[in-house]
Design an enzyme around this catalytic site. Structure first.
Site, PDB file in Angstrom:
ATOM      1  N   ASP A   1       8.821 -16.064  74.597  1.00 41.00           N
ATOM      2  CA  ASP A   1       8.302 -15.825  75.937  1.00 41.00           C
ATOM      3  C   ASP A   1       6.915 -15.206  75.751  1.00 41.00           C
ATOM      4  O   ASP A   1       6.783 -13.998  75.560  1.00 41.00           O
ATOM      5  CB  ASP A   1       9.241 -14.877  76.694  1.00 41.00           C
ATOM      6  CG  ASP A   1       8.707 -14.488  78.058  1.00 41.00           C
ATOM      7  OD1 ASP A   1       7.550 -14.840  78.368  1.00 41.00           O
ATOM      8  OD2 ASP A   1       9.439 -13.825  78.816  1.00 41.00           O
TER       9      ASP A   1
ATOM     10  N   TYR B   1       8.488  -3.633  93.569  1.00 43.86           N
ATOM     11  CA  TYR B   1       8.897  -2.469  92.785  1.00 43.86           C
ATOM     12  C   TYR B   1       8.647  -1.157  93.526  1.00 43.86           C
ATOM     13  O   TYR B   1       8.250  -0.172  92.912  1.00 43.86           O
ATOM     14  CB  TYR B   1       8.150  -2.422  91.435  1.00 43.86           C
ATOM     15  CG  TYR B   1       8.232  -3.691  90.627  1.00 43.86           C
ATOM     16  CD1 TYR B   1       9.455  -4.168  90.181  1.00 43.86           C
ATOM     17  CD2 TYR B   1       7.081  -4.413  90.302  1.00 43.86           C
ATOM     18  CE1 TYR B   1       9.533  -5.328  89.427  1.00 43.86           C
ATOM     19  CE2 TYR B   1       7.150  -5.573  89.557  1.00 43.86           C
ATOM     20  CZ  TYR B   1       8.375  -6.031  89.127  1.00 43.86           C
ATOM     21  OH  TYR B   1       8.443  -7.169  88.374  1.00 43.86           O
TER      22      TYR B   1
ATOM     23  N   LYS C   1       1.104 -16.000  83.318  1.00 42.89           N
ATOM     24  CA  LYS C   1       0.048 -15.004  83.539  1.00 42.89           C
ATOM     25  C   LYS C   1      -1.375 -15.522  83.289  1.00 42.89           C
ATOM     26  O   LYS C   1      -2.014 -15.990  84.210  1.00 42.89           O
ATOM     27  CB  LYS C   1       0.353 -13.742  82.734  1.00 42.89           C
ATOM     28  CG  LYS C   1       1.583 -13.009  83.285  1.00 42.89           C
ATOM     29  CD  LYS C   1       1.708 -11.587  82.799  1.00 42.89           C
ATOM     30  CE  LYS C   1       2.712 -10.800  83.610  1.00 42.89           C
ATOM     31  NZ  LYS C   1       4.072 -10.813  83.093  1.00 42.89           N
TER      32      LYS C   1
ATOM     33  N   TYR D   1      11.932  -7.821  78.594  1.00 44.04           N
ATOM     34  CA  TYR D   1      11.681  -8.208  79.985  1.00 44.04           C
ATOM     35  C   TYR D   1      11.309  -9.678  79.992  1.00 44.04           C
ATOM     36  O   TYR D   1      10.404 -10.097  79.258  1.00 44.04           O
ATOM     37  CB  TYR D   1      10.536  -7.374  80.586  1.00 44.04           C
ATOM     38  CG  TYR D   1      10.160  -7.852  81.962  1.00 44.04           C
ATOM     39  CD1 TYR D   1      10.840  -7.385  83.092  1.00 44.04           C
ATOM     40  CD2 TYR D   1       9.159  -8.807  82.148  1.00 44.04           C
ATOM     41  CE1 TYR D   1      10.524  -7.861  84.356  1.00 44.04           C
ATOM     42  CE2 TYR D   1       8.843  -9.275  83.406  1.00 44.04           C
ATOM     43  CZ  TYR D   1       9.528  -8.795  84.503  1.00 44.04           C
ATOM     44  OH  TYR D   1       9.217  -9.255  85.750  1.00 44.04           O
TER      45      TYR D   1
HETATM   46  C1  PLP Z   1       5.394 -11.183  83.715  1.00 41.60           C
HETATM   47  C2  PLP Z   1       6.375 -11.719  82.760  1.00 41.60           C
HETATM   48  C3  PLP Z   1       7.317 -12.682  83.147  1.00 41.60           C
HETATM   49  C4  PLP Z   1       7.475 -13.142  84.574  1.00 41.60           C
HETATM   50  O1  PLP Z   1       6.362 -13.819  85.045  1.00 41.60           O
HETATM   51  P1  PLP Z   1       6.171 -13.947  86.635  1.00 41.60           P
HETATM   52  O2  PLP Z   1       5.010 -14.868  86.780  1.00 41.60           O
HETATM   53  O3  PLP Z   1       5.900 -12.558  87.121  1.00 41.60           O
HETATM   54  O4  PLP Z   1       7.432 -14.486  87.187  1.00 41.60           O
HETATM   55  C5  PLP Z   1       8.169 -13.184  82.187  1.00 41.60           C
HETATM   56  N1  PLP Z   1       8.103 -12.760  80.912  1.00 41.60           N
HETATM   57  C6  PLP Z   1       7.204 -11.839  80.492  1.00 41.60           C
HETATM   58  C7  PLP Z   1       7.170 -11.448  79.067  1.00 41.60           C
HETATM   59  C8  PLP Z   1       6.333 -11.269  81.411  1.00 41.60           C
HETATM   60  O5  PLP Z   1       5.472 -10.332  81.009  1.00 41.60           O
END
Ligand code: PLP
Length: 423
Positions: free
Chosen positions: A246, A6, A273, A156
């Site tokens: 997600d 970024y 994460k 996102y």
């Molecule tokens: C960080 C994130 C992702 C992507 O995860 P990465 O391990 O960085 O590929 C997908 N969805 C959400 C909601 C996120 O915060």
């Protein structure tokens, strides 16, 4: 040469070099006093002096994943012990104890019948898997006309191509410039009447409704009400659409719920994460019985054709198992509720003319400013007060590690407040 994330490489600031990280502290190799003083003379004088290596409180848990803080001794020990055994074997035709134990643990730990764990190496890939799984679910049950994704405005879901498309992140709007609007993605706002309208209009074409439940992270720490998700669940049931949560960012307590899925049950949940306590990259796409059953067949064409090389990595699995164990054993939910209390103590009633809104939920607090320019210089200011922060656009936020002590948390929050009080 490292190509940083970024960043415009031509104009990016020198990255801060971290030489050690323990608990909530990053030990940064900061520029020596002279070079700091040159850039920021007026603020420098009345603040503690920068030494070459100083502990700095990480207010953002390294992109929200370090829930136990850095270098948790028990997770580190688990990784070391497994590394002495083996670090990795593929899951193609092979299996092993750590991945079996983790899938069993997740199946038990996650609500409802979210029992079928597909592992991958990052959150973005795990979202890709969820989307692919949902699309093929309908192919397998003979509804090939469902080819559209419904997702939220400002959402996102990751940085890979399909996740960029499903998302609605301004940084990726260059894809709109080259491809035009994707007719197979429908974005809806987080208001119930608009949601109902979108379902009425598109329900025959959509194969999933994917959301970051309650808290939209990278889209600006936007928070919305659980009633929206309850209605979404009803509409998905009514129209036979798969609901995907997600929870890459929201999972493991960040919203104040262990998982938002504990409150409203999705058909597929995506974890990432904090899954490994932030110690190794790994992610999981966990499906319910209904989804799994649509793949379970004598027909080879109905199989899920996906297989990241490092899925089910043994080091990641033992880290995740230990992380979950610590989460339960040390009652992390009460730690998170305590963090929320301190947020309220420090921030209730706080306002400033530059601020549009202060919002908080669980272990996340965000100050949205009216003009992004008013956050310019914050990172350097915070560093000199022993806090690492990374505001973006109009959002100054903290998502601290859950193990943070009250004093350190108050330091983060006071730093945020005092920034606005500089004359
Ligand atoms: C960080 C994130 C992702 C992507 O995860 P990465 O391990 O960085 O590929 C997908 N969805 C959400 C909601 C996120 O915060």
């Amino acid at each position: 040469m490292i190509w940083y994330p970024y960043e415009q490489m031509k104009t990016m600031k020198e990255p801060i070099k971290i030489v050690d990280a323990k608990g909530v502290y990053l030990y940064a190799e900061l520029p020596d006093e002279d070079s700091v003083a040159e850039g920021h003379s007026s603020l420098q004088r009345d603040t503690p002096r920068c030494k070459r290596t100083v502990p700095t409180i990480d207010a953002v848990s390294s992109w929200w994943c370090q829930i136990h803080g850095y270098c948790n001794p028990e997770i580190t020990e688990a990784i070391k012990a497994q590394a002495d055994n083996f670090s990795h074997v593929m899951l193609g035709g092979l299996t092993h104890d750590p991945v079996q134990r983790l899938s069993k643990k997740l199946a038990e730990w996650l609500p409802g019948d979210l029992n079928y764990c597909f592992f991958s190496d990052s959150g973005s890939v795990a979202v890709e898997v969820a989307l692919k799984m949902a699309l093929q679910y309908y192919v397998n049950i003979g509804q090939k006309h469902r080819i559209k994704i419904m997702s939220l405005t400002h959402s996102y879901h990751g940085d890979t191509f399909k996740t960029m498309e499903a998302g609605d992140d301004e940084d990726y709007h260059f894809i709109l410039e080259v491809y035009g609007e994707n007719p197979n993605v429908i974005h809806v706002p987080t208001t119930i009447p608009e949601l109902e309208e979108a379902f009425e209009k598109h329900h025959e074409d959509i194969y999933c409704f994917i959301v970051e439940p309650l808290l939209q992270g990278a889209g600006g720490m936007r928070m919305y009400d659980i009633s929206y998700l309850r209605r979404a669940r009803e509409l998905c049931d009514q129209y036979g659409v798969l609901l995907i949560f997600d929870e890459v960012a929201t999972g493991f307590g960040r919203t104040g719920y262990r998982f938002v899925a504990d409150e409203v049950l999705p058909d597929i949940i995506v974890l990432g994460k904090a899954l490994t306590g932030g110690h190794i990259g790994h992610a999981a796409t966990v499906a319910n019985q209904k989804v799994y059953d649509a793949f379970y067949s004598d027909d080879a064409d109905k199989a899920l054709m996906h297989g990241p090389t490092f899925m089910g990595n043994a080091l990641a699995c033992v880290a995740a198992l230990k992380s979950i164990e610590l989460f339960e054993k040390n009652d992390y939910m009460s730690k998170i509720h305590h963090i929320t209390e301190i947020f309220h103590e420090e921030m209730d009633g706080f306002s400033h003319e530059a601020i549009k809104e202060v919002r908080m939920m669980g272990g996340c607090l965000c100050i949205e400013v009216k003009d992004p320019a008013s956050l310019k210089g914050y990172q350097e200011y915070a560093l000199r007060r022993g806090v690492f922060a990374r505001p973006f656009l109009s959002y100054l936020y903290t998502m601290p590690p859950y193990i943070i002590e009250d004093d350190d948390l108050r330091t983060i929050l006071r730093c945020m407040k005092e920034w606005f009080q500089i004359p």
